[in-house]
Enzyme design. Structure first.
Site, PDB file in Angstrom:
ATOM      1  CG  HIS A   1      -1.934  -1.038   1.283  1.00 24.62           C
ATOM      2  ND1 HIS A   1      -2.154  -1.788   2.415  1.00 24.62           N
ATOM      3  CD2 HIS A   1      -2.809  -1.499   0.358  1.00 24.62           C
ATOM      4  CE1 HIS A   1      -3.125  -2.651   2.180  1.00 24.62           C
ATOM      5  NE2 HIS A   1      -3.534  -2.509   0.938  1.00 24.62           N
TER       6      HIS A   1
ATOM      7  CE  LYS B   1     -11.399  -6.680   1.833  1.00 23.27           C
ATOM      8  NZ  LYS B   1     -10.235  -5.937   1.370  1.00 23.27           N
TER       9      LYS B   1
ATOM     10  NE  ARG C   1      -2.690  -7.973  -4.202  1.00 27.79           N
ATOM     11  CZ  ARG C   1      -3.355  -8.651  -3.308  1.00 27.79           C
ATOM     12  NH1 ARG C   1      -2.737  -9.196  -2.298  1.00 27.79           N
ATOM     13  NH2 ARG C   1      -4.654  -8.797  -3.389  1.00 27.79           N
TER      14      ARG C   1
ATOM     15  CB  SER D   1      -4.688  -6.377   4.112  1.00 31.92           C
ATOM     16  OG  SER D   1      -4.087  -5.148   3.796  1.00 31.92           O
TER      17      SER D   1
END
Length: 158
Positions: A16, A40, A92, A129
């Protein structure tokens, strides 16, 4: 021109930080939009994430005009209300690209908000994360994946 890097950032990783630093080199002002994602299972409340990101930015990117803000609702509404021109998202791998492309197209259709999809630097492509949260939950060492200020906050939670 003003850009936003939106996300849940739970926790804020070196990946990040890399995207934010590169975005700051391209735009006059950068906002990190910390969203509330109820889907999440997070480590930190959104307000804690804003504080954590602000600490990491001060330590890692001193003098760079980036600010973390809490964001509710639709990204396009937040951007319209705050005069933000561009959304920047790190990608990614192909699954990230597929998801972010669909979101970018929807945001463009809803409000005209353009999105820049920025490939992550190769040294951070494997960091997520979710993986960092999992490692932290089981007592693993996450210091290689997050800024030192973030690692300290995670350690303090134990």
């Amino acid at each position: 021109m003003k850009a936003i890097c939106p996300g849940s950032f739970d926790p804020f990783t070196h990946g990040h930080l890399d995207i934010v630093a590169r975005t700051a080199s391209m735009f006059n002002e950068v906002v990190i939009g910390v969203g509330r994602n109820s889907a999440k299972n997070g480590l930190f409340a959104p307000e804690e994430r804003v504080e954590m990101i602000s600490e990491a930015l001060a330590a890692e990117l001193p003098g760079v005009a980036v600010q973390a803000r809490l964001m509710d609702g639709l990204l396009v509404d937040y951007c319209a209300a705050h005069g933000i021109d561009i959304a920047v998202k790190g990608v990614r791998f192909a699954a990230d690209f597929d998801y972010e492309l669909q979101m970018a197209q929807m945001n463009r259709k809803l409000s005209g908000l353009d999105t820049v999809l920025l490939p992550t630097s190769s040294e951070y492509g494997y960091i997520s994360s979710t993986l960092v949260r999992d490692i932290a939950r089981f007592g693993g060492d996450i210091s290689a994946f997050v800024p030192a200020t973030v690692a300290a906050r995670i350690a303090a939670r134990d």
